[in-house]
Design a protein around this motif. Sequence first.
Motif, PDB file in Angstrom:
ATOM      1  N   ALA A 135      96.276 -46.577  82.688  1.00 20.56           N
ATOM      2  CA  ALA A 135      96.681 -45.479  83.568  1.00 20.56           C
ATOM      3  C   ALA A 135      98.196 -45.334  83.606  1.00 20.56           C
ATOM      4  O   ALA A 135      98.736 -44.218  83.532  1.00 20.56           O
ATOM      5  CB  ALA A 135      96.139 -45.721  84.979  1.00 20.56           C
ATOM      6  N   LYS A 171      87.141 -47.986  89.966  1.00 17.25           N
ATOM      7  CA  LYS A 171      88.035 -47.212  90.831  1.00 17.25           C
ATOM      8  C   LYS A 171      88.152 -45.747  90.422  1.00 17.25           C
ATOM      9  O   LYS A 171      88.751 -44.953  91.149  1.00 17.25           O
ATOM     10  CB  LYS A 171      89.419 -47.852  90.835  1.00 17.25           C
ATOM     11  CG  LYS A 171      89.434 -49.297  91.320  1.00 17.25           C
ATOM     12  CD  LYS A 171      90.825 -49.885  91.243  1.00 17.25           C
ATOM     13  CE  LYS A 171      90.831 -51.335  91.728  1.00 17.25           C
ATOM     14  NZ  LYS A 171      90.113 -52.235  90.819  1.00 17.25           N
ATOM     15  N   PHE A 186      91.317 -44.633  84.071  1.00 10.40           N
ATOM     16  CA  PHE A 186      90.455 -45.668  84.648  1.00 10.40           C
ATOM     17  C   PHE A 186      89.011 -45.462  84.197  1.00 10.40           C
ATOM     18  O   PHE A 186      88.310 -46.430  83.875  1.00 10.40           O
ATOM     19  CB  PHE A 186      90.527 -45.626  86.182  1.00 10.40           C
ATOM     20  CG  PHE A 186      91.543 -46.545  86.786  1.00 10.40           C
ATOM     21  CD1 PHE A 186      91.173 -47.789  87.263  1.00 10.40           C
ATOM     22  CD2 PHE A 186      92.879 -46.172  86.871  1.00 10.40           C
ATOM     23  CE1 PHE A 186      92.109 -48.646  87.828  1.00 10.40           C
ATOM     24  CE2 PHE A 186      93.820 -47.011  87.434  1.00 10.40           C
ATOM     25  CZ  PHE A 186      93.448 -48.252  87.909  1.00 10.40           C
ATOM     26  N   VAL A 203      91.782 -56.946  83.881  1.00  8.35           N
ATOM     27  CA  VAL A 203      93.051 -57.116  84.577  1.00  8.35           C
ATOM     28  C   VAL A 203      94.025 -57.835  83.652  1.00  8.35           C
ATOM     29  O   VAL A 203      93.714 -58.932  83.189  1.00  8.35           O
ATOM     30  CB  VAL A 203      92.870 -57.948  85.872  1.00  8.35           C
ATOM     31  CG1 VAL A 203      94.201 -58.074  86.600  1.00  8.35           C
ATOM     32  CG2 VAL A 203      91.818 -57.330  86.778  1.00  8.35           C
ATOM     33  N   PRO A 204      95.157 -57.214  83.326  1.00 10.96           N
ATOM     34  CA  PRO A 204      95.714 -55.954  83.834  1.00 10.96           C
ATOM     35  C   PRO A 204      95.384 -54.733  82.973  1.00 10.96           C
ATOM     36  O   PRO A 204      95.984 -53.671  83.139  1.00 10.96           O
ATOM     37  CB  PRO A 204      97.218 -56.221  83.782  1.00 10.96           C
ATOM     38  CG  PRO A 204      97.377 -57.052  82.536  1.00 10.96           C
ATOM     39  CD  PRO A 204      96.145 -57.933  82.476  1.00 10.96           C
ATOM     40  N   GLU A 223      94.319 -50.967  84.523  1.00 15.54           N
ATOM     41  CA  GLU A 223      95.434 -50.335  85.227  1.00 15.54           C
ATOM     42  C   GLU A 223      96.553 -49.974  84.256  1.00 15.54           C
ATOM     43  O   GLU A 223      97.223 -48.948  84.392  1.00 15.54           O
ATOM     44  CB  GLU A 223      95.938 -51.292  86.300  1.00 15.54           C
ATOM     45  CG  GLU A 223      96.864 -50.690  87.325  1.00 15.54           C
ATOM     46  CD  GLU A 223      97.147 -51.670  88.437  1.00 15.54           C
ATOM     47  OE1 GLU A 223      98.087 -52.486  88.282  1.00 15.54           O
ATOM     48  OE2 GLU A 223      96.422 -51.651  89.460  1.00 15.54           O
ATOM     49  N   ARG A 224      96.750 -50.806  83.266  1.00 16.82           N
ATOM     50  CA  ARG A 224      97.814 -50.582  82.274  1.00 16.82           C
ATOM     51  C   ARG A 224      97.573 -49.301  81.484  1.00 16.82           C
ATOM     52  O   ARG A 224      98.516 -48.615  81.095  1.00 16.82           O
ATOM     53  CB  ARG A 224      97.890 -51.797  81.350  1.00 16.82           C
ATOM     54  CG  ARG A 224      99.102 -51.852  80.470  1.00 16.82           C
ATOM     55  CD  ARG A 224      99.208 -53.219  79.801  1.00 16.82           C
ATOM     56  NE  ARG A 224      99.757 -54.212  80.717  1.00 16.82           N
ATOM     57  CZ  ARG A 224      99.820 -55.524  80.446  1.00 16.82           C
ATOM     58  NH1 ARG A 224      99.323 -55.975  79.302  1.00 16.82           N
ATOM     59  NH2 ARG A 224     100.356 -56.354  81.303  1.00 16.82           N
ATOM     60  N   CYS A 232      95.376 -40.731  86.122  1.00 19.19           N
ATOM     61  CA  CYS A 232      95.000 -42.146  86.271  1.00 19.19           C
ATOM     62  C   CYS A 232      93.489 -42.299  86.435  1.00 19.19           C
ATOM     63  O   CYS A 232      92.897 -43.249  85.907  1.00 19.19           O
ATOM     64  CB  CYS A 232      95.730 -42.761  87.458  1.00 19.19           C
ATOM     65  SG  CYS A 232      97.502 -42.992  87.184  1.00 19.19           S
ATOM     66  N   GLU A 251      87.168 -48.364  82.262  1.00 18.21           N
ATOM     67  CA  GLU A 251      86.069 -49.045  82.955  1.00 18.21           C
ATOM     68  C   GLU A 251      84.779 -48.959  82.154  1.00 18.21           C
ATOM     69  O   GLU A 251      83.998 -49.916  82.136  1.00 18.21           O
ATOM     70  CB  GLU A 251      85.906 -48.449  84.350  1.00 18.21           C
ATOM     71  CG  GLU A 251      87.024 -48.859  85.299  1.00 18.21           C
ATOM     72  CD  GLU A 251      87.044 -48.099  86.606  1.00 18.21           C
ATOM     73  OE1 GLU A 251      87.851 -48.448  87.493  1.00 18.21           O
ATOM     74  OE2 GLU A 251      86.255 -47.135  86.753  1.00 18.21           O
TER      75      GLU A 251
END
Length: 404
Positions: A344, A190, A217, A337-338, A341-342, A213, A221
């Motif tokens: 960010a 993302k 990410f 996951v998670p 995102e965490r 963010c 990633e």
Amino acid sequence: MKSIRDIYKIGKGPSSSHTMGPERAAKIFRDEYPNADAFRVLLYGSLSKTGVGHGTDRVLREVLSPLPAEIVFCKEDIPGAHPNTLDFFALKDGKEIGTMRVESVGGGDIRIAGKTSNADDEIYPENSFAEVVDFCKWRYLPNLSDYVELNEGPEIWDFLREVWETMKRAIDEGLNATGTLPGGLGVQRKAKYLIEQELETEVPQVRECRIICAYAFAVSEQNADNGTIVTAPTCGACGVLPAVLRYVQETRHLSDDEILRGLATAGIIGNLVKQNSSISGAECGCQAEIGTACSMAAAALAELYGLNLDQVEYAAEVAMEHHLGLTCDPICGLVQVPCIERNAVAAMRALNACNLSYFLCGTRNISFDMVCKAMYETGLNLGHQYKETSEGGLARFYNRRKNM
């Protein structure tokens, strides 16, 4: 305390405790038994329950090859042992010729049973934030980065420059990558999408959030895709610090030399948590990883914003305090996951913690040393299912087939 070089390790993801640590241990054991013709490795606790998702068995086989290596995922735990424990066995003609027990304690560090740490590895005489501040005030050192240079020597800047270059490279590579991350969850990258979504009506606050963010990410990633990153303090939390440092460099037009000052300050915060608490998700939950990363980033920002030592402490304390109790519940044992995102969310929280420290430092009641102790005690009291076992939280309620 040891050198901040121990906080910043350059290597491949996805997990410092599940891949970097076991990889390091396997290399040591392999070299100790050059006459072996086979190996056997027993994995316990979190290593056993999430080792496949983290690639523990893969990295062990890679290091021990071309000799055959049997990897056993043990269901029983070892009473009193670290949750990331593994036993190595060297074999010759089917007979055991050597063993070694190792604990992967977080951030790529390991403890080998029967071997004590070398006192010469200790760089800093101080072991708490209070002690560090007292020393800095006695020596009229205005910043933690000055304290780092005094203890580590000027050569530390060359090391931190390499760290920063690696962090920037991870951001750039992550921003330009597309596709699906490995592991079977079908998680789409993302970072590139986020960085390209600038809108004509976008207000500054939204733009700030989107860019920070995107950077977080990008690094996370890369880590999930086995790319090269820097532990800060772990692989699972590697996106927080680079994201805020890259953003503040761009918006405040800071030089790389100035950013290195922030890295030095962040390293001391990570060191203090590691010394007095834990940076291991398997031991204390994600509060130990993301919480520490957020504290490191908040303190780095405070240094770069020119705040004083009390404000730096307050920024780090606020960042940790509001991660207390955060569970480590990676779905399918993958650092996706998670986790992504965490990173960010924690990067944005670091910015908020730093901003609060500017206004409210004089009103605080909690010290950084106190919140570290609270985090450790909280972590020890968390149920094992919330400490990187994929048996609780989101990992328990997510069904891969149902949710695809």
